[in-house]
Design a protein around this motif. Structure first.
Motif, PDB file in Angstrom:
ATOM      1  N   SER A 118       0.819  -1.212   0.000  1.00  0.00           N
ATOM      2  CA  SER A 118       0.000   0.000   0.000  1.00  0.00           C
ATOM      3  C   SER A 118       0.852   1.260   0.000  1.00  0.00           C
ATOM      4  O   SER A 118       0.378   2.340  -0.341  1.00  0.00           O
ATOM      5  N   TRP A 167      -3.370   3.825  -6.619  1.00  0.00           N
ATOM      6  CA  TRP A 167      -4.586   3.085  -6.880  1.00  0.00           C
ATOM      7  C   TRP A 167      -5.334   3.562  -8.116  1.00  0.00           C
ATOM      8  O   TRP A 167      -5.735   2.752  -8.961  1.00  0.00           O
ATOM      9  N   PHE A 202     -11.615  -0.889  -5.077  1.00  0.00           N
ATOM     10  CA  PHE A 202     -10.584  -0.973  -4.048  1.00  0.00           C
ATOM     11  C   PHE A 202     -11.089  -1.830  -2.901  1.00  0.00           C
ATOM     12  O   PHE A 202     -12.173  -1.591  -2.353  1.00  0.00           O
TER      13      PHE A 202
END
Length: 252
Positions: free
Chosen positions: A43, A48, A70
């Protein structure tokens, strides 16, 4: 940038999966839901929105209404994408509802991205509804989708994206035989379900890619020194298999 044979051997790898059958769909909004999750280390790397755009583009020509969502951040015991699937940790988390947060598993594709390097073999795995792939740092360096052609020369970001699509394909029941390749001068164009296998050792190909012809009729040839050209969308044969996907039982 050229690609040495050793580099591709180190960075290629995937797990085949059985076909997916059934009738359950994700819901009224989409025929196929692709939910992408990240390990805590991954992450820190993945942008994203850009990744979502690339995955959406790959699926758009299938004609299916596909939602790319997501999932969230998942705590895992390692960054080894292959072992997280084959060892059962990631499927078990999905089945037991222990992925964390309020996000629920998707009925179709639950892909976990890890921080493991794409040069550590094997790079990922895919079984019905469940997949995982390394390469978070490389994926974070993807260019905007509008600046990236559908077919590109080899680079870390492009290869990581193609393997990610490869594992999504396995999660939807696609096999390696559904892939496509075509010689183009001193290069070999390969679709996501073929990916790096032409450059693999004879032993690996015998175990995981023992086929001479795709299900749509294309010949699977030896690269004979050709450099890879990577398709970042699914081939027509792969698209047809995705169009045939009709849900399937997911144990959550």
């Amino acid at each position: 940038m050229g690609l040495t044979r050793r580099a591709f051997l180190l960075s290629a790898g995937a797990l085949g999966s059985a076909g997916v059958t059934g009738t359950a769909l994700s819901g009224p909004e989409a025929e196929v839901n692709v939910k992408i999750w990240f390990t805590e280390q991954a992450s820190d790397h993945v942008a994203w929105n850009r990744l979502r755009d690339h995955v959406q583009r790959a699926f758009d020509p299938t004609g299916k209404l596909v939602a790319v969502e997501f999932g969230g951040t998942v705590e895992t015991s390692s960054e080894n994408a292959y072992e997280l699937v084959t060892g059962g940790e990631w499927p078990k988390k999905l089945a037991q509802g222990t992925v964390g947060g309020e996000a629920k598993p998707a009925d179709d594709v639950n892909l976990l991205v890890t921080a493991r390097s794409m040069y550590e073999f094997p790079t990922g795995a895919g079984i019905p509804h469940v997949a995982s792939v390394g390469g978070a740092e490389a994926l974070a360096n993807l260019p905007p989708v509008e600046d990236c052609p559908d077919v590109v020369g080899w680079s870390d970001p492009a290869y990581a994206l193609q393997v990610l699509l490869h594992e999504c394909g396995h999660a939807l029941g696609l096999d390696h035989e559904d892939g496509y390749m075509e010689p183009a001068g001193d290069e070999l164009v390969v679709s996501p379900m073929v990916s790096g296998y032409p450059w693999e050792s004879d032993e690996v190909k015998e175990q995981q890619f023992d086929t001479q012809q795709g299900t749509c009729g294309c010949e699977f040839v030896d690269p004979e020194g050709r450099d890879p050209r990577l398709m970042l969308t699914f081939s027509e044969c792969e698209r047809e298999r995705i169009r045939e996907y009709d849900g399937g039982y997911a144990p959550w």
